[in-house]
Write a protein that holds these residues in place. Structure first.
Motif, mmCIF file in Angstrom:
data_model
loop_
_atom_site.group_PDB
_atom_site.id
_atom_site.type_symbol
_atom_site.label_atom_id
_atom_site.label_comp_id
_atom_site.label_asym_id
_atom_site.label_seq_id
_atom_site.Cartn_x
_atom_site.Cartn_y
_atom_site.Cartn_z
ATOM 1 N N ILE A 1 0.876 -1.172 0.000
ATOM 2 C CA ILE A 1 0.000 0.000 0.000
ATOM 3 C C ILE A 1 0.913 1.222 0.000
ATOM 4 O O ILE A 1 1.700 1.398 0.919
ATOM 5 N N PRO A 2 0.824 2.109 -1.024
ATOM 6 C CA PRO A 2 -0.020 1.930 -2.216
ATOM 7 C C PRO A 2 0.551 0.860 -3.129
ATOM 8 O O PRO A 2 1.726 0.501 -3.006
ATOM 9 N N PRO A 3 -0.281 0.321 -4.057
ATOM 10 C CA PRO A 3 0.232 -0.672 -4.997
ATOM 11 C C PRO A 3 1.390 -0.093 -5.816
ATOM 12 O O PRO A 3 1.417 1.098 -6.109
ATOM 13 N N LEU A 4 2.341 -0.936 -6.177
ATOM 14 C CA LEU A 4 3.513 -0.473 -6.903
ATOM 15 C C LEU A 4 3.296 -0.478 -8.407
ATOM 16 O O LEU A 4 4.206 -0.153 -9.161
ATOM 17 N N GLY A 5 2.124 -0.854 -8.845
ATOM 18 C CA GLY A 5 1.819 -0.772 -10.260
ATOM 19 C C GLY A 5 2.390 -1.903 -11.081
ATOM 20 O O GLY A 5 2.604 -1.764 -12.276
ATOM 21 N N GLN A 6 2.623 -3.080 -10.446
ATOM 22 C CA GLN A 6 3.134 -4.200 -11.208
ATOM 23 C C GLN A 6 2.074 -4.683 -12.194
ATOM 24 O O GLN A 6 0.885 -4.549 -11.965
ATOM 25 N N THR A 7 2.539 -5.264 -13.287
ATOM 26 C CA THR A 7 1.617 -5.955 -14.171
ATOM 27 C C THR A 7 1.580 -7.412 -13.752
ATOM 28 O O THR A 7 2.556 -7.953 -13.262
ATOM 29 N N GLY A 8 0.458 -8.061 -13.964
ATOM 30 C CA GLY A 8 0.347 -9.454 -13.573
ATOM 31 C C GLY A 8 0.198 -9.614 -12.079
ATOM 32 O O GLY A 8 -0.023 -8.665 -11.332
ATOM 33 N N ARG A 9 0.362 -10.849 -11.592
ATOM 34 C CA ARG A 9 0.173 -11.138 -10.179
ATOM 35 C C ARG A 9 1.135 -12.250 -9.777
ATOM 36 O O ARG A 9 1.662 -12.957 -10.636
ATOM 37 N N LEU A 10 1.352 -12.372 -8.489
ATOM 38 C CA LEU A 10 2.197 -13.440 -7.974
ATOM 39 C C LEU A 10 1.314 -14.640 -7.654
ATOM 40 O O LEU A 10 0.417 -14.564 -6.809
ATOM 41 N N VAL A 11 1.572 -15.744 -8.345
ATOM 42 C CA VAL A 11 0.804 -16.976 -8.162
ATOM 43 C C VAL A 11 1.596 -17.903 -7.235
ATOM 44 O O VAL A 11 2.811 -18.066 -7.420
ATOM 45 N N PRO A 12 0.948 -18.514 -6.212
ATOM 46 C CA PRO A 12 -0.469 -18.463 -5.867
ATOM 47 C C PRO A 12 -0.817 -17.405 -4.817
ATOM 48 O O PRO A 12 -1.949 -17.355 -4.358
ATOM 49 N N LEU A 13 0.151 -16.552 -4.445
ATOM 50 C CA LEU A 13 -0.062 -15.619 -3.342
ATOM 51 C C LEU A 13 -1.214 -14.662 -3.612
ATOM 52 O O LEU A 13 -1.971 -14.317 -2.708
ATOM 53 N N GLU A 14 -1.348 -14.219 -4.854
ATOM 54 C CA GLU A 14 -2.376 -13.236 -5.181
ATOM 55 C C GLU A 14 -3.566 -13.856 -5.925
ATOM 56 O O GLU A 14 -4.238 -13.187 -6.690
ATOM 57 N N GLU A 15 -3.777 -15.136 -5.677
ATOM 58 C CA GLU A 15 -4.965 -15.820 -6.183
ATOM 59 C C GLU A 15 -5.849 -16.190 -5.000
ATOM 60 O O GLU A 15 -5.357 -16.576 -3.946
ATOM 61 N N ASP A 16 -7.153 -16.077 -5.184
ATOM 62 C CA ASP A 16 -8.086 -16.485 -4.139
ATOM 63 C C ASP A 16 -8.362 -17.983 -4.231
ATOM 64 O O ASP A 16 -8.205 -18.608 -5.284
ATOM 65 N N ALA A 17 -8.806 -18.555 -3.091
ATOM 66 C CA ALA A 17 -9.287 -19.925 -3.108
ATOM 67 C C ALA A 17 -10.602 -19.955 -3.911
ATOM 68 O O ALA A 17 -11.345 -18.966 -3.901
ATOM 69 N N PRO A 18 -10.906 -21.042 -4.618
ATOM 70 C CA PRO A 18 -10.150 -22.315 -4.633
ATOM 71 C C PRO A 18 -9.026 -22.367 -5.663
ATOM 72 O O PRO A 18 -8.274 -23.326 -5.703
ATOM 73 N N ARG A 19 -8.913 -21.337 -6.535
ATOM 74 C CA ARG A 19 -7.919 -21.417 -7.607
ATOM 75 C C ARG A 19 -6.499 -21.462 -7.047
ATOM 76 O O ARG A 19 -5.652 -22.206 -7.554
ATOM 77 N N ASN A 20 -6.210 -20.702 -6.000
ATOM 78 C CA ASN A 20 -4.842 -20.706 -5.486
ATOM 79 C C ASN A 20 -4.443 -22.089 -4.969
ATOM 80 O O ASN A 20 -3.282 -22.480 -5.018
#
Length: 333
Positions: free
Chosen positions: A3-22
Motif C-alpha cells: 500500500i499503495p500498490p507499486l503498479g506491477q503488471t500481472g500477479r504473484l501466483v499463488p499468493l495473489e490468487e483467491d481460493a479455490p484457484r490458489n
C-alpha cells in the motif's frame, strides 16, 4: 502486495490468487516443499552450511550474512529454480534492487524484475527444448508437466511462481542473521543453545514470532465486514501485519522477549489459511543447519563493528539484519 500498490503488471501466483484457484497452484508446489522432502534434503542443506563456514573459519572474521545466511538459501533456491549455484549473488542482488527501488523508482524496479524474469525465461526455454531429464531435481519438470483445471500451466504462471520463490531468500537470511545478532547480545541464551542443540528447531519458531522477517501483506476487502469495531468496505486495501499479531500481548506473555519455553504454536510468521507459506519446513531446516554450524564451529563469534551492522530499510515489507560483521577464534577448515 503493498500500500499503495507499486503498479506491477500481472500477479504473484499463488499468493495473489483467491481460493479455490490458489489451492490448485499450491498443490503443484506442495510435494516439492513437503516436510518429508525437506527431511530428505537435510544432508544437502547441512553440507552447504558446512562448506560456507569452512570457507571462512580459518580467517577469524567474516560477514555472516554474505558468507552464510544469504549464501545457503541463495544456493538452495538456485537449485530449485534450475540455475547454476554461482548465480545466487547476482540474482539475489537484482531482487534487492527491485525491492529497494520500488517505492521511489518504479521504472528501475520493473527493470530489475524484468532482468530476473528473463533469466527464468531462458532457463524455461532450455528445459522445454531438452525434454524430460530424470536427473533434473529442479521445479521445472514438475511445473512443465503440471495441469490446472485440466490445462497446462501457462508460462506466465510458471514464471510468477518461480519469481515468488526467489523472494524467499532474504527472509530466511534475515531471520537467521537477526537471531545470531540477538544471541551475541544474550550470552546465556547462546550458551543454552550450544549446550542443547536440540532446542534450535524450537528457537526457529520463537525467532520467527519475535522478529517476523516478512512483516505482513496487503489484501483487498472482498465484502463489507466489521472488524475490531471498524467497518472495512469492499474494494479497500488493508495491510495484514503478521509482526503486530506476533507481538499481541493477549496471545503471548511478555511478547518482546525471546522465550524458548513459551507455547509458540500460534505464531503467524508464515501467514495462515490457504496462503500459509509453502516453504515453512524448508525455512526451519535452513535456520537449524546454519545455527548449528555457527554454534558448533565458531561459538565465540562476536560483532566486530556494531556501526556496520545493517538492516532492511523500513520502506520494505522485509525486516531483519542484512550485514553482520563478526570476529571469532580461527580454526582449521
Amino acid at each position: 502486495m503493498t500500500i499503495p500498490p507499486l503498479g506491477q503488471t500481472g500477479r504473484l501466483v499463488p499468493l495473489e490468487e483467491d481460493a479455490p484457484r490458489n489451492l490448485k497452484f499450491r498443490k503443484l508446489l506442495s510435494s516439492f516443499y513437503s516436510a518429508g522432502r525437506v527431511r530428505e534434503r537435510m544432508p544437502e542443506l547441512r553440507r552447504l552450511a558446512r562448506e560456507s563456514v569452512d570457507a571462512v573459519v580459518s580467517e577469524g572474521a567474516c560477514d555472516l550474512v554474505t558468507a552464510l545466511t544469504l549464501r545457503v538459501p541463495g544456493v538452495v533456491t538456485m537449485r530449485d529454480l534450475g540455475l547454476p549455484d554461482d548465480r545466487w549473488f547476482e540474482i539475489d542482488s537484482l531482487v534487492h534492487q527491485a525491492l529497494l527501488a520500488a517505492p521511489h523508482d518504479l521504472a528501475g524496479a520493473r527493470d530489475h524484475a524484468q532482468r530476473i524474469t528473463m533469466a527464468l525465461v531462458e532457463e524455461l526455454d532450455v528445459r522445454r527444448e531438452c525434454g524430460t531429464d530424470t536427473t533434473d531435481r529442479s521445479l521445472f519438470p514438475l511445473l512443465l508437466a503440471g495441469r490446472v483445471d485440466g490445462e497446462p500451466v501457462s508460462d506466465e504462471d510458471i514464471l510468477s511462481m518461480l519469481y515468488l520463490i526467489l523472494l524467499g531468500i532474504d527472509p530466511v537470511s534475515s531471520l537467521t542473521a537477526t537471531a545470531l545478532l540477538h544471541l551475541e547480545e544474550h550470552p546465556s541464551l547462546r550458551a543454552r543453545l550450544i549446550a542443547d542443540p536440540a532446542l534450535i528447531p524450537r528457537a526457529a519458531d520463537e525467532y520467527l514470532r519475535w522478529m517476523s522477517p516478512v512483516q505482513g501483506t496487503a489484501r483487498t476487502v472482498a465484502e463489507h465486514v466489521e472488524l475490531g469495531g471498524r467497518t472495512l468496505r469492499a474494494g479497500e486495501r488493508v495491510f495484514v501485519s503478521w509482526a503486530s499479531a506476533n507481538r499481541d500481548e493477549a496471545v503471548f506473555a511478555d511478547p518482546d522477549t525471546v522465550d524458548l519455553d513459551r507455547d509458540i504454536s500460534g505464531h503467524l510468521a508464515f501467514g495462515a489459511g490457504s496462503h500459509y507459506c509453502l516453504g515453512a519446513s524448508l525455512v526451519r531446516a535452513l535456520f537449524t543447519v546454519m545455527l548449528e554450524e555457527v554454534l558448533t564451529r565458531i561459538p565465540d563469534y562476536r560483532v566486530s563493528d556494531r556501526a556496520a551492522v545493517t538492516w532492511f530499510p523500513d520502506i520494505t515489507s522485509f525486516y531483519g539484519v542484512t550485514s553482520l560483521p563478526v570476529r571469532f577464534t580461527p580454526r582449521s577448515g
